[in-house]
Design an enzyme around this catalytic site. Structure first.
Site, PDB file in Angstrom:
ATOM      1  CG  HIS A  14      46.232  35.972  37.896  1.00 38.94           C
ATOM      2  ND1 HIS A  14      45.339  34.931  37.757  1.00 38.94           N
ATOM      3  CD2 HIS A  14      47.050  35.897  36.817  1.00 38.94           C
ATOM      4  CE1 HIS A  14      45.614  34.269  36.642  1.00 38.94           C
ATOM      5  NE2 HIS A  14      46.653  34.841  36.056  1.00 38.94           N
ATOM      6  CG  HIS A  16      51.079  35.192  33.732  1.00 38.19           C
ATOM      7  ND1 HIS A  16      51.059  33.817  33.714  1.00 38.19           N
ATOM      8  CD2 HIS A  16      49.777  35.584  33.798  1.00 38.19           C
ATOM      9  CE1 HIS A  16      49.814  33.391  33.753  1.00 38.19           C
ATOM     10  NE2 HIS A  16      49.005  34.442  33.805  1.00 38.19           N
ATOM     11  CG  LEU A  17      56.644  38.135  37.888  1.00 38.82           C
ATOM     12  CD1 LEU A  17      57.348  38.010  39.238  1.00 38.82           C
ATOM     13  CD2 LEU A  17      56.766  39.570  37.361  1.00 38.82           C
ATOM     14  CE  LYS A 100      45.370  29.518  37.176  1.00 36.61           C
ATOM     15  NZ  LYS A 100      45.700  30.848  36.708  1.00 36.61           N
ATOM     16  CG  HIS A 137      42.307  29.556  33.117  1.00 34.52           C
ATOM     17  ND1 HIS A 137      43.033  30.616  32.627  1.00 34.52           N
ATOM     18  CD2 HIS A 137      41.348  29.307  32.189  1.00 34.52           C
ATOM     19  CE1 HIS A 137      42.542  30.972  31.451  1.00 34.52           C
ATOM     20  NE2 HIS A 137      41.515  30.200  31.161  1.00 34.52           N
ATOM     21  CG  HIS A 175      41.699  35.313  34.668  1.00 36.29           C
ATOM     22  ND1 HIS A 175      40.831  34.276  34.429  1.00 36.29           N
ATOM     23  CD2 HIS A 175      42.936  34.769  34.598  1.00 36.29           C
ATOM     24  CE1 HIS A 175      41.512  33.174  34.219  1.00 36.29           C
ATOM     25  NE2 HIS A 175      42.789  33.441  34.325  1.00 36.29           N
ATOM     26  CG  ASP A 248      45.866  36.968  33.490  1.00 35.38           C
ATOM     27  OD1 ASP A 248      46.940  36.356  33.628  1.00 35.38           O
ATOM     28  OD2 ASP A 248      44.955  36.591  32.746  1.00 35.38           O
TER      29      ASP A 248
HETATM   30  O1  DOR Z   1      45.688  35.832  28.524  1.00 38.17           O
HETATM   31  C1  DOR Z   1      46.249  35.013  29.224  1.00 38.17           C
HETATM   32  N1  DOR Z   1      47.598  34.895  29.243  1.00 38.17           N
HETATM   33  N2  DOR Z   1      45.501  34.203  29.972  1.00 38.17           N
HETATM   34  C2  DOR Z   1      46.028  33.185  30.652  1.00 38.17           C
HETATM   35  O2  DOR Z   1      45.300  32.466  31.266  1.00 38.17           O
HETATM   36  C3  DOR Z   1      47.485  32.902  30.586  1.00 38.17           C
HETATM   37  C4  DOR Z   1      48.251  34.082  30.223  1.00 38.17           C
HETATM   38  C5  DOR Z   1      49.663  33.768  29.812  1.00 38.17           C
HETATM   39  O3  DOR Z   1      50.332  33.011  30.523  1.00 38.17           O
HETATM   40  O4  DOR Z   1      50.125  34.301  28.816  1.00 38.17           O
HETATM   41 ZN    ZN Z   2      46.984  34.350  34.097  1.00 33.85          ZN
END
Ligand code: DOR
Ligand code: ZN
Length: 344
Positions: A14, A16-17, A100, A137, A175, A248
């Site tokens: 999991h 985020h890029l 997702k 989520h 998460h 995450d």
């Molecule tokens: O803390 C988080 N940041 N939880 C998420 O579900 C999304 C993520 C984000 O994209 O910044």
């Molecule tokens: Zn996330």
């Protein structure tokens, strides 16, 4: 005392890029340690079609440092208008590994997520048929539900009904932050798994709120009380194949974290493995670190574990406290404890 630790190369289930400048700034930190990652689709606009996922994958590959060995595993963002045929084609071609589910409004860029679950019924049915996993989520967005209860209520109101309606669907509760979630996953059949972040193994809600507010510890789902953190540690260090790492890691510039209404997310890509080694050593579970970082995830996703390795050495790590981007710095997660392991 063990001085080195060699693991099969880890994967991040999991991640985020982002895109553009932020992608170029953060990607090297994940690619340095991880062989593969499940890439979150919550861009602006979100990644909702196979064509968009292919284009995003190409942008990620183009942003990789020369010589990096990193495979992005793409996902599609589920909307009420998602076309099951497009998703099935993207799955059949090997382009996407999961879909997702964001309940609409639950977190960053989730406005296009799902409000009316009846509208995604054909999609979920199709995914169960073709063996395509659903990443969730796991928080309800009902304003009447206290933010610290949103995960537990999601299990009752959303996840459990989905699993009863589509018993063949493979689901990842992502998460997880509560003992309720860990217990629920353990009690379910093997087609349910959970990812656990690095930061939720380290912080509880006091870190965010006691003695001053610390925006860099604010993420979603928000960290809960200490009993829940300890339950997550037991799950992660247990070796149980249903629990595996999904960092995450979610970069936001400091400017966006420190607003009166700041963004949710902890950026852990640079120091995740050092923190995890510390956590597992504290819990006398170093021998189970590899299961959590490198074995359980691929097994659930039906992929082979990586055949390359990574070695950790007992030396305090050095990593930047902030990484630069053209829009300003991104602060690296502060584990608030001494770290003794570095990736060699
Ligand atoms: O803390 C988080 N940041 N939880 C998420 O579900 C999304 C993520 C984000 O994209 O910044
Ligand atoms: Zn996330």
């Amino acid at each position: 005392m063990t001085q080195t630790l060699t693991l099969r190369r880890p994967d991040d289930w999991h991640l985020h890029l982002r895109d553009g400048d932020m992608l170029r700034a953060v990607l090297p930190h994940s690619a340095a340690h991880f062989a593969r990652a499940i890439i979150m689709p919550n861009l602006v606009p979100p990644v909702v079609t196979g064509a968009q996922a292919a284009a995003y994958r190409d942008r990620i590959l183009a942003a990789l440092p020369i010589g990096a060995d990193f495979t992005p595993l793409m996902t599609l963002y589920l909307t009420e208008d998602t076309d099951p045929d497009d998703v099935a084609a993207a799955h059949a071609s090997g382009l996407i590994r999961a879909v997702k589910l964001y309940p609409a409004g639950a977190t960053t860029n989730s406005a296009s997520g799902v409000s009316d679950f009846s509208r995604v019924a054909p999609m979920l049915e199709r995914m169960a048929d073709i063996g395509l996993p659903l990443c969730t989520h796991g928080e309800v967005t009902d304003p009447a539900v206290d933010i610290f209860d949103r995960e537990a209520v999601f299990i009752d109101r959303v996840l459990d009904p989905i699993r009863r309606d589509y018993p063949g669907l493979r689901v990842i509760l992502e998460h997880i932050t509560t003992e309720d979630a860990a217990d629920y996953v353990r009690s379910a059949p093997e087609n349910l798994a959970a990812t656990i972040t690095t930061h939720h193994l380290v912080i509880n809600r006091n870190h965010i709120l006691a003695g001053g507010i610390r925006p860099h510890y604010y993420c979603l789902p928000v960290a809960k009380r200490e009993t829940h953190r300890l339950a997550l540690r037991r799950a992660a260090t247990s070796g149980d194949p249903r629990f595996f790492l999904g960092t995450d890691s979610a970069p936001h510039t400091d400017a966006n974290k420190l607003l009166p209404c700041g963004c949710a997310g902890c950026f852990t890509a640079p120091n995740t493995l050092s923190i995890l080694a510390e956590v597992f050593e504290q819990d006398a579970a170093l021998d189970r670190l590899e299961a959590f970082t490198s074995l359980n995830g691929p097994a659930f996703y039906g992929l082979p574990p990586n055949d390359t390795t990574i070695t950790l050495v007992r030396t305090p790590p050095s990593y930047p406290m902030h990484i630069p981007t053209p829009d300003g710095p991104v602060t690296v997660f502060d584990p608030d404890m001494a770290l003794n392991w570095s990736v060699s």
